[in-house]
Scaffold this active site. Structure first.
Site, PDB file in Angstrom:
ATOM      1  N   CYS A   1       3.785   9.503  -6.207  1.00 46.30           N
ATOM      2  CA  CYS A   1       3.781   8.063  -5.919  1.00 46.30           C
ATOM      3  C   CYS A   1       2.465   7.770  -5.212  1.00 46.30           C
ATOM      4  O   CYS A   1       1.987   8.588  -4.413  1.00 46.30           O
ATOM      5  CB  CYS A   1       4.969   7.712  -5.036  1.00 46.30           C
ATOM      6  SG  CYS A   1       4.945   6.013  -4.425  1.00 46.30           S
TER       7      CYS A   1
ATOM      8  N   ASP B   1      -2.484  -1.061 -10.485  1.00 46.02           N
ATOM      9  CA  ASP B   1      -1.324  -0.597  -9.711  1.00 46.02           C
ATOM     10  C   ASP B   1      -0.349  -1.744  -9.514  1.00 46.02           C
ATOM     11  O   ASP B   1      -0.713  -2.921  -9.645  1.00 46.02           O
ATOM     12  CB  ASP B   1      -1.768  -0.050  -8.347  1.00 46.02           C
ATOM     13  CG  ASP B   1      -0.592   0.541  -7.585  1.00 46.02           C
ATOM     14  OD1 ASP B   1       0.136   1.356  -8.170  1.00 46.02           O
ATOM     15  OD2 ASP B   1      -0.381   0.170  -6.412  1.00 46.02           O
ATOM     16  N   SER B   2       0.884  -1.397  -9.125  1.00 45.16           N
ATOM     17  CA  SER B   2       1.878  -2.426  -8.815  1.00 45.16           C
ATOM     18  C   SER B   2       1.501  -3.158  -7.525  1.00 45.16           C
ATOM     19  O   SER B   2       2.068  -4.207  -7.219  1.00 45.16           O
ATOM     20  CB  SER B   2       3.251  -1.785  -8.663  1.00 45.16           C
ATOM     21  OG  SER B   2       3.203  -0.771  -7.683  1.00 45.16           O
TER      22      SER B   2
ATOM     23  N   CYS C   1      -0.501   3.686 -10.786  1.00 45.52           N
ATOM     24  CA  CYS C   1       0.907   3.632 -10.395  1.00 45.52           C
ATOM     25  C   CYS C   1       1.714   4.696 -11.160  1.00 45.52           C
ATOM     26  O   CYS C   1       1.703   4.725 -12.396  1.00 45.52           O
ATOM     27  CB  CYS C   1       1.422   2.237 -10.724  1.00 45.52           C
ATOM     28  SG  CYS C   1       3.158   1.998 -10.376  1.00 45.52           S
ATOM     29  N   ASN C   2       2.421   5.538 -10.416  1.00 46.56           N
ATOM     30  CA  ASN C   2       3.227   6.592 -11.058  1.00 46.56           C
ATOM     31  C   ASN C   2       4.376   5.997 -11.862  1.00 46.56           C
ATOM     32  O   ASN C   2       4.720   6.493 -12.927  1.00 46.56           O
ATOM     33  CB  ASN C   2       3.799   7.532  -9.997  1.00 46.56           C
ATOM     34  CG  ASN C   2       2.757   8.476  -9.453  1.00 46.56           C
ATOM     35  OD1 ASN C   2       2.686   9.629  -9.847  1.00 46.56           O
ATOM     36  ND2 ASN C   2       1.918   7.990  -8.548  1.00 46.56           N
ATOM     37  N   THR C   3       4.993   4.927 -11.335  1.00 47.52           N
ATOM     38  CA  THR C   3       6.115   4.314 -12.036  1.00 47.52           C
ATOM     39  C   THR C   3       5.638   3.716 -13.361  1.00 47.52           C
ATOM     40  O   THR C   3       6.250   3.930 -14.411  1.00 47.52           O
ATOM     41  CB  THR C   3       6.759   3.213 -11.161  1.00 47.52           C
ATOM     42  OG1 THR C   3       7.017   3.741  -9.869  1.00 47.52           O
ATOM     43  CG2 THR C   3       8.031   2.705 -11.773  1.00 47.52           C
TER      44      THR C   3
ATOM     45  N   GLY D   1       9.057   0.382  -8.653  1.00 47.38           N
ATOM     46  CA  GLY D   1       9.863   1.611  -8.585  1.00 47.38           C
ATOM     47  C   GLY D   1      11.354   1.419  -8.697  1.00 47.38           C
ATOM     48  O   GLY D   1      12.082   2.370  -8.976  1.00 47.38           O
TER      49      GLY D   1
ATOM     50  N   GLU E   1       3.016   1.723   4.409  1.00 42.64           N
ATOM     51  CA  GLU E   1       2.451   0.368   4.526  1.00 42.64           C
ATOM     52  C   GLU E   1       2.465  -0.133   5.960  1.00 42.64           C
ATOM     53  O   GLU E   1       1.650  -0.972   6.344  1.00 42.64           O
ATOM     54  CB  GLU E   1       3.155  -0.595   3.561  1.00 42.64           C
ATOM     55  CG  GLU E   1       2.855  -0.193   2.117  1.00 42.64           C
ATOM     56  CD  GLU E   1       3.103  -1.250   1.079  1.00 42.64           C
ATOM     57  OE1 GLU E   1       3.564  -2.345   1.426  1.00 42.64           O
ATOM     58  OE2 GLU E   1       2.814  -0.974  -0.109  1.00 42.64           O
TER      59      GLU E   1
ATOM     60  N   HIS F   1       1.575   6.112  -2.747  1.00 41.42           N
ATOM     61  CA  HIS F   1       1.518   6.095  -1.282  1.00 41.42           C
ATOM     62  C   HIS F   1       1.613   7.489  -0.649  1.00 41.42           C
ATOM     63  O   HIS F   1       1.222   7.672   0.503  1.00 41.42           O
ATOM     64  CB  HIS F   1       2.660   5.255  -0.714  1.00 41.42           C
ATOM     65  CG  HIS F   1       2.573   3.794  -1.006  1.00 41.42           C
ATOM     66  ND1 HIS F   1       2.546   3.289  -2.286  1.00 41.42           N
ATOM     67  CD2 HIS F   1       2.509   2.719  -0.175  1.00 41.42           C
ATOM     68  CE1 HIS F   1       2.468   1.963  -2.236  1.00 41.42           C
ATOM     69  NE2 HIS F   1       2.450   1.594  -0.966  1.00 41.42           N
TER      70      HIS F   1
HETATM   71  N1  DGL Z   1       2.804   2.281  -7.020  1.00 44.01           N
HETATM   72  C1  DGL Z   1       4.171   2.749  -7.127  1.00 44.01           C
HETATM   73  C2  DGL Z   1       4.190   4.179  -7.669  1.00 44.01           C
HETATM   74  O1  DGL Z   1       3.239   4.917  -7.587  1.00 44.01           O
HETATM   75  C3  DGL Z   1       4.896   2.657  -5.781  1.00 44.01           C
HETATM   76  C4  DGL Z   1       5.242   1.255  -5.357  1.00 44.01           C
HETATM   77  C5  DGL Z   1       6.186   0.541  -6.303  1.00 44.01           C
HETATM   78  O2  DGL Z   1       7.408   0.861  -6.343  1.00 44.01           O
HETATM   79  O3  DGL Z   1       5.733  -0.310  -7.052  1.00 44.01           O
HETATM   80  O4  DGL Z   1       5.169   4.574  -8.245  1.00 44.01           O
END
Ligand code: DGL
Length: 267
Positions: A184, A10-11, A73-75, A43, A152, A186
């Protein structure tokens, strides 16, 4: 049977929501979690930058003798899955495909909302994958950047979260969506607040849960499951302060996080 660990990437911290689902569905698997906390957020960054960060991060994961990678991570799944699959010769799963599939399975009126970071929404990744499965779908995508810091801070069930959700989700209500993808890492933490704003006629799809299910099926098909009965071993690596990751991450998944090691990814 394959006893090597699964890499979860993940990011930053949010991917712990995906890790939690994987632990629930695959309790015997060992896991190496990598959060690129020094370079979060992904993101708001360009596709080229996200691809570079993802490939660098995967070089590190590959050094840990992993058998597969889950991009939590979705991005990163939206912008870099193709490039990662081309570069590395192990199964790589993203969250978009399983999330989109579950949304198509859920909708009755073919009107689906997707929320995520700017990068995810602007990439059109969910739209494209949903339309491949359901060409007549109407898809409304809304970036909701403030949801990440709200989660967060641990403010997911406060007035701040509720008012922010009302503002972001108004357009989705007007379009009469019956399904919403929480696109996303979160956002599953905000499930209760989002549900309160949209009402119980809208089904919330959690790609984290769907991805864990797909991971289990994929490992089974490829004969890569670790079938030991005792609990898996979890190792955490981050590119910035381990203490912060432990503190916020522990709140996020309501679980104590063990040892976290700091690593350099941009070498
Ligand atoms: N983990 C990122 C996502 O799921 C969210 C946080 C970011 O912008 O890196 O897109």
């Amino acid at each position: 049977m394959d006893n090597r660990p699964i890499g979860v990437f993940d990011s930053g911290i949010g991917g712990l929501t995906v890790l939690k689902e994987i632990i629930e569905q695959l309790p015997g698997e060992d896991i190496v979690y990598l959060g690129d906390t020094a370079r979060i957020p992904y993101g708001t960054r360009s596709k080229e930058t996200v691809i570079k960060y993802v490939l660098e991060s995967f070089e590190f994961l590959m050094s840990k003798n992993i058998k597969a990678i889950v991009i939590a991570c979705n991005t990163a799944s939206s912008l870099a899955l193709k490039e990662a699959r081309e570069r590395f010769d192990i199964p790589i799963l993203g969250v978009v495909e399983p999330g989109a599939k579950a949304a198509v399975g859920s909708t009755k009126n073919n009107t689906i909302g997707v929320i995520g970071t700017e990068g995810t929404i602007n990439s059109g990744s969910y739209d494209k994958t949903i339309r491949e499965l359901l060409p007549t779908a109407e898809i409304i995508g809304i970036p909701c950047p403030l949801f990440v810091p709200i989660v967060e801070e641990g403010w997911e069930n406060t007035d701040v979260a509720y008012i922010t959700a009302q503002k972001y989700l108004l357009e989705l209500k007007e379009h009469n969506i019956d399904t919403l993808v929480l696109g996303c890492t979160h956002y599953p933490v905000l499930r209760y607040t989002i549900g309160k704003v949209l009402g119980d006629k809208v089904t919330l799809v959690n790609p984290a849960y769907e991805t864990a299910k797909l991971t289990k099926n994929t490992l089974k098909e490829l004969n890569l499951l670790n079938e030991k009965l005792d609990e898996g071993i979890y190792k955490y690596f981050v590119s910035d302060d381990p203490e912060k990751f432990k503190r916020i991450g522990g709140n996020l998944i309501r679980k104590q996080i063990g040892t976290v090691e700091k690593v350099e990814l941009d070498i």
